[in-house]
Design a protein around this motif. Structure first.
Motif, PDB file in Angstrom:
ATOM      1  N   ASP A 293     -12.184  -3.351  -7.817  1.00  0.00           N
ATOM      2  CA  ASP A 293     -11.002  -2.857  -8.525  1.00  0.00           C
ATOM      3  C   ASP A 293      -9.933  -2.439  -7.508  1.00  0.00           C
ATOM      4  N   LEU A 294      -8.859  -3.215  -7.453  1.00  0.00           N
ATOM      5  CA  LEU A 294      -7.766  -2.912  -6.526  1.00  0.00           C
ATOM      6  C   LEU A 294      -6.512  -2.452  -7.271  1.00  0.00           C
ATOM      7  N   SER A 295      -6.698  -1.953  -8.500  1.00  0.00           N
ATOM      8  CA  SER A 295      -5.536  -1.577  -9.316  1.00  0.00           C
ATOM      9  C   SER A 295      -4.712  -0.470  -8.666  1.00  0.00           C
ATOM     10  N   GLU A 296      -5.365   0.447  -7.971  1.00  0.00           N
ATOM     11  CA  GLU A 296      -4.626   1.522  -7.293  1.00  0.00           C
ATOM     12  C   GLU A 296      -3.706   0.940  -6.223  1.00  0.00           C
ATOM     13  N   LEU A 297      -4.214  -0.075  -5.538  1.00  0.00           N
ATOM     14  CA  LEU A 297      -3.419  -0.736  -4.510  1.00  0.00           C
ATOM     15  C   LEU A 297      -2.241  -1.479  -5.125  1.00  0.00           C
ATOM     16  N   HIS A 298      -2.445  -2.082  -6.278  1.00  0.00           N
ATOM     17  CA  HIS A 298      -1.349  -2.769  -6.991  1.00  0.00           C
ATOM     18  C   HIS A 298      -0.187  -1.808  -7.198  1.00  0.00           C
ATOM     19  N   ARG A 299      -0.513  -0.630  -7.683  1.00  0.00           N
ATOM     20  CA  ARG A 299       0.536   0.338  -8.030  1.00  0.00           C
ATOM     21  C   ARG A 299       1.246   0.881  -6.803  1.00  0.00           C
ATOM     22  N   ALA A 300       0.530   0.996  -5.694  1.00  0.00           N
ATOM     23  CA  ALA A 300       1.108   1.622  -4.502  1.00  0.00           C
ATOM     24  C   ALA A 300       1.901   0.653  -3.635  1.00  0.00           C
ATOM     25  N   HIS A 305       2.916  -8.273  -4.695  1.00  0.00           N
ATOM     26  CA  HIS A 305       1.886  -9.209  -4.252  1.00  0.00           C
ATOM     27  C   HIS A 305       1.255  -9.936  -5.449  1.00  0.00           C
ATOM     28  N   HIS A 306       0.665 -11.070  -5.155  1.00  0.00           N
ATOM     29  CA  HIS A 306      -0.021 -11.871  -6.174  1.00  0.00           C
ATOM     30  C   HIS A 306      -1.519 -11.641  -6.020  1.00  0.00           C
TER      31      HIS A 306
END
Length: 377
Positions: A293-300, A305-306
């Motif tokens: 789960d990289l959702s936190e990274l998506h938001r930050a 990024h794709h």
């Protein structure tokens, strides 16, 4: 400061074009050890030669770079013909003149003077040198499945080791014919081609060495301090920016590890967090195992990024590495000891491969990215 210790060459253990690995005995302590010597700097050494050894890394008990290095030989150094006009390791006693692909007199000078684009070439960008054999083995495995022979080029930056000859992986991949060439950028040296910096190094890889797929990383070794930006791997974000600005398609390998004594590197490494959230200002394709789960990274992340999930088992990675003759280790760990790391690298390499195949078939980058996301999501 440098710790210098006198020694004597007992045996040349390995002869390479750009490197000698030798057995030495220290004069004062009588202890034996292995040392690395670069013949392009002082000429080749032989058994019986008295040498001065840089023992700093050994005395610090460092893993990466923890060898003795020959810094001087107690005889007149053997000169070699000067080739080229660009100095690497500038303003040190070991500065070396090399012909770069960009300079006047190079057959590629006119090309580099005129070209500005990577023309959509996928560029796989790693943080650690140990990612290189995993990625190339994956590409060669997939090539065998499809019966094609892509040209693969490695661009080595100067964030780790400067001499490419230090890398046994590069030597092996070149001998196997799995790499079609190498470019050493910045102060790194010894590649098939030399480049002044990463930007021109990427252009040389595509336009001079005719790469279909490009892998970028530093050489062996990485420096880290446990601080947010105090690690040489920040260059992964800078490479993303470079590839994007040159019209290539950057594909970033996230550093994922299940096993590490340092909490900051377990799971998603804090290095990748820093690179993707604030160093990379341009969007990259970021493949990752679907169960991470990289959702936190998506938001930050500052850039859009794709994120491409994929599914790949350790057993499949074993199959992809089966033909590679060396045991691959990263931070001392093998595939069996840290399957997450190896799976993340191989899956990212496969994503870059699928992008290349789609683009070769005329699909637009965004359409290929959407296809991969829907296929693996």
């Amino acid at each position: 400061m440098i710790r210098w210790e006198p020694g004597r060459v007992e045996e040349v253990l390995e002869e390479g074009e750009g490197i000698q690995r030798i057995k030495v005995r220290l004069v004062k302590s009588g202890e034996s050890g292995t040392a690395v010597h670069y013949p392009s700097l002082l000429g080749r050494v032989e058994a019986g030669d008295e040498v001065w050894l840089n023992a700093t890394a050994v005395r610090l008990s460092l893993g990466t770079g923890g060898n003795y290095f020959v810094g001087w030989v107690n005889r007149p150094p053997r000169s070699a013909p000067i080739r080229g006009h660009i100095m690497k390791m500038r303003y040190t006693p070991w500065q070396i003149a090399l012909r770069t692909g960009e300079e006047q007199g190079s057959p590629h000078h006119v090309t580099l003077r005129e070209c500005r684009s990577l023309e959509g070439t996928p560029v796989l960008i790693g943080e650690l040198h140990s990612m290189l054999p995993i990625a190339v083995s994956t590409w060669r495995y997939l090539a065998g499945k499809e019966g094609i022979d892509p040209r693969i080029v490695y661009v080595m930056t100067d964030g780790g080791a400067l001499p490419i000859a230090l890398s046994r992986h590069v030597q092996t991949l070149m001998e196997l014919g799995w790499l079609n060439g190498t470019v050493t950028a910045g102060h790194a040296f010894g590649g098939t081609m030399e480049a002044v910096n990463l930007y021109s190094g990427l252009l040389l890889a595509v336009h001079a060495l005719k790469a279909d797929l490009v892998f970028v990383s530093m050489g062996p070794g990485i420096v880290g301090t446990g601080t947010a930006y105090g690690f040489t791997g920040v260059e992964q974000g800078q490479a993303i920016n470079a590839v994007h600005s040159l019209g290539g398609l950057p594909v970033a390998i996230p550093r994922l590890q299940k096993t590490d004594s340092r909490p900051r590197h377990r799971g998603l490494s804090h290095h990748t967090r820093t690179v993707l959230t604030s160093v990379a200002l341009a969007p990259a394709v970021v493949p990752h195992p679907a169960d991470q789960d990289l959702s936190e990274l998506h938001r930050a992340a500052e850039a859009d990024h794709h994120w491409i999930p994929f599914r790949l088992s350790p057993e499949q990675v074993v199959e992809r590495l089966a033909a590679y003759p060396l045991t691959v280790r990263s931070m001392g760990r093998t595939l069996g000891e840290d399957p997450l790391f190896f799976t993340a690298v191989s899956g990212a390499a496969e994503t870059a491969w699928r992008l290349w195949r789609d683009l070769s078939d005329g699909l637009a980058p965004n359409d290929s990215i959407a296809r991969l996301r829907s296929r693996n999501g």
